[in-house]
Design an enzyme around this catalytic site. Structure first.
Site, PDB file in Angstrom:
ATOM      1  CD  GLU A  35      35.479 -10.404 -27.098  1.00  0.00           C
ATOM      2  OE1 GLU A  35      36.295 -10.042 -26.232  1.00  0.00           O
ATOM      3  OE2 GLU A  35      35.808 -11.060 -28.097  1.00  0.00           O
ATOM      4  N   GLY A  88      31.239  -8.377 -20.118  1.00  0.00           N
ATOM      5  CA  GLY A  88      31.056  -9.342 -19.037  1.00  0.00           C
ATOM      6  C   GLY A  88      30.475  -8.609 -17.845  1.00  0.00           C
ATOM      7  NE  ARG A  89      34.525  -5.105 -14.615  1.00  0.00           N
ATOM      8  CZ  ARG A  89      35.392  -5.707 -13.805  1.00  0.00           C
ATOM      9  NH1 ARG A  89      35.145  -5.761 -12.528  1.00  0.00           N
ATOM     10  NH2 ARG A  89      36.514  -6.227 -14.286  1.00  0.00           N
ATOM     11  NE  ARG A 142      35.964  -7.773  -9.182  1.00  0.00           N
ATOM     12  CZ  ARG A 142      35.879  -6.491  -8.872  1.00  0.00           C
ATOM     13  NH1 ARG A 142      35.156  -6.102  -7.839  1.00  0.00           N
ATOM     14  NH2 ARG A 142      36.491  -5.594  -9.585  1.00  0.00           N
ATOM     15  CE1 TYR A 190      42.177  -8.453 -10.331  1.00  0.00           C
ATOM     16  CE2 TYR A 190      39.880  -8.719  -9.718  1.00  0.00           C
ATOM     17  CZ  TYR A 190      40.945  -9.057 -10.516  1.00  0.00           C
ATOM     18  OH  TYR A 190      40.768  -9.986 -11.502  1.00  0.00           O
ATOM     19  CB  CYS A 197      43.794 -19.531   8.087  1.00  0.00           C
ATOM     20  SG  CYS A 197      42.681 -20.411   9.158  1.00  0.00           S
ATOM     21  CE1 TYR A 250      35.834 -11.601 -15.138  1.00  0.00           C
ATOM     22  CE2 TYR A 250      34.707  -9.493 -14.828  1.00  0.00           C
ATOM     23  CZ  TYR A 250      35.298 -10.426 -15.657  1.00  0.00           C
ATOM     24  OH  TYR A 250      35.345 -10.194 -17.015  1.00  0.00           O
TER      25      TYR A 250
HETATM   26  C1  LIG Z   1      37.685 -10.521 -19.625  1.00  0.00           C
HETATM   27  C2  LIG Z   1      37.430 -10.271 -21.044  1.00  0.00           C
HETATM   28  C3  LIG Z   1      36.239  -9.671 -21.463  1.00  0.00           C
HETATM   29  C4  LIG Z   1      35.191  -9.171 -20.505  1.00  0.00           C
HETATM   30  O1  LIG Z   1      35.658  -8.115 -19.730  1.00  0.00           O
HETATM   31  P1  LIG Z   1      34.627  -7.274 -18.834  1.00  0.00           P
HETATM   32  O2  LIG Z   1      35.487  -6.264 -18.166  1.00  0.00           O
HETATM   33  O3  LIG Z   1      34.007  -8.214 -17.880  1.00  0.00           O
HETATM   34  O4  LIG Z   1      33.633  -6.668 -19.754  1.00  0.00           O
HETATM   35  C5  LIG Z   1      36.020  -9.547 -22.805  1.00  0.00           C
HETATM   36  N1  LIG Z   1      36.929  -9.960 -23.725  1.00  0.00           N
HETATM   37  C6  LIG Z   1      38.095 -10.531 -23.351  1.00  0.00           C
HETATM   38  C7  LIG Z   1      39.040 -10.979 -24.384  1.00  0.00           C
HETATM   39  C8  LIG Z   1      38.398 -10.687 -22.010  1.00  0.00           C
HETATM   40  O5  LIG Z   1      39.548 -11.237 -21.661  1.00  0.00           O
END
Ligand SMILES: *Cc1c(COP(=O)(O)O)cnc(C)c1O
Length: 401
Positions: free
Chosen positions: A258, A260-261, A297, A301, A327, A356
């Protein structure tokens, strides 16, 4: 990429995404898992623009969703239902119902109580639900505490013993069909050992379930693969895949990943224009038209994003903070950046903003969310209109008395 031209054409602040780069990242990771059945379920929360999801769907990706809104986005963008996963630590009854009715691949269950709700709702619908259980392997991912998720201190998943009970309960239920096991130990992972350790624990769990006649089809390794924001050493997709595959000997199971980043972060740029410079005593600030509500971000963070500037200025460089108009003292995009003296309308390019970034944007300070542009085969195209004041107040206006 001609950022200046894009900024002139679409105005600023602006998000720009390189879809070809996203495709390259997708292919590299997919290739790393060859020799095994695998689905890359794109983590929609990283960048949920419909055109971005559609781009991944066309490459064959699935989708990892953390709300029913994201499931709807994935379906609308053309992701096959049998490649959609619904995760998240708190799903409402309505969300669970719609997920079961949508015939997605599985619901990722994160607690015993939630398993009970899923069973009850599946029974009401008279439609068994495929499920996977998110286990928390209690592994320290060695990443930022806010983005680590695989420790018992975190709210995510269930411990191994509870998971085992939940699988047995599911096997004995006519309305639950356990098909997968899931773990996700954190984000921006740059070390392989914690991943290998977690995968080993979860693979052992699969073997112990086989003894109980519970045969899982999907080994869901979550996302979290780190990227270079600065000079981090990152994990190579090939090594990542080998580490996972090494834990799965003699198991006939499909891998779900899974990311994302990894797929989107370095494909994205946030463009913002310089309004003016100011000094408070010796402290130098560059005030730009983009802010924390557009890219959270750094504030949330203390995340680092590399900055480039497009300017004719040839002055000597000195340290400056790049700040927005919101502000809040926490409203900054970069701190202590070595920059020449910048002029009105010079362009600041914030790198690694494809994940993100826009998805965390808000209307704080009644600022409209910015436009998004995609570049593919050298062509740019608008994929989200800039929000207007009318858009922002649309749901309130009718109640003015
Ligand atoms: C956020 C998340 C991802 C993706 O995380 P990345 O760091 O963007 O790769 C995958 N699986 C779950 C369950 C998540 O919560």
């Amino acid at each position: 990429m001609d950022f200046k031209e894009l900024a002139n054409k679409y105005k600023t602040p602006l998000y720009v995404y390189d879809l070809d780069y996203m495709a390259t990242q997708y292919q590299e990771l997919k290739e790393a898992f060859k020799g095994r059945k695998s689905i890359l379920a794109y983590a929609v929360k990283a960048n949920s623009n419909l055109s971005v999801i559609k781009h991944f769907a066309q490459l064959g990706a699935g989708a990892d969703c953390v709300s029913i809104g994201e499931v709807r986005r994935a379906l609308l963008a053309g992701v096959a239902p049998y490649k959609i996963i619904f995760s998240g630590v708190g799903k409402s009854d309505d969300e669970i119902r719609e997920a079961i009715e949508s015939d997605i691949l599985y619901i990722n269950v994160e607690s015993e109580a939630e398993l009970g709700r899923v069973e009850l709702i599946a029974k009401e619908l008279d439609k068994p639900s495929r499920i996977s259980i998110r286990v928390n392997p209690n592994i320290d991912p060695k990443t930022h505490p806010y983005i680590s998720t695989g420790l018992h201190d975190n709210k995510f998943g269930v411990d191994i013993e509870s998971a085992k009970r939940m699988y047995i309960r599911s096997k004995n239920s006519s309305y639950l069909e356990p098909v997968g096991i899931h773990f996700h130990i954190g984000s921006q992972l740059t070390e392989l050992d914690p991943i290998r350790e977690a995968a080993e624990i979860v693979a052992d769990m699969i073997r112990s379930l086989e003894v109980l006649d519970i045969e899982l089809k999907f080994f869901d390794i979550g996302g979290g693969l780190g990227i270079k924001y600065d000079d981090e050493t990152t994990i190579k997709p090939y090594d990542y895949a080998q580490a996972i595959l090494g834990c799965l000997t003699a198991l006939d199971i499909t891998i779900i990943c899974e990311p994302g980043r990894f797929l989107t972060a370095n494909a994205g740029y946030f463009l913002t224009k310089v309004l003016y410079e100011k000094k408070n005593g010796e402290k130098r600030f560059v005030v730009v038209d983009g802010a924390m509500n557009d890219l959270l971000r750094p504030s949330l963070y203390k995340a680092y994003h590399k900055i480039d500037v497009i300017t004719d200025s040839e002055s000597e460089k000195s340290k400056a903070d790049i700040v927005g108009p919101v502000c809040e003292s926490g409203d900054f995009l970069a701190k202590d950046c070595e920059l020449p003296i910048l002029e009105h309308n010079d362009l600041v390019v914030v790198n690694s903003a494809g994940a993100y970034g826009f998805t965390m944007a808000s209307n704080y300070n009644t600022r409209g969310r910015v436009a998004e542009v995609a570049i593919k085969d050298g062509e740019d195209r608008l994929i989200r209109k800039r929000e207007t004041f009318e858009d922002i107040i649309a749901n309130e206006k009718e109640f003015l008395d």
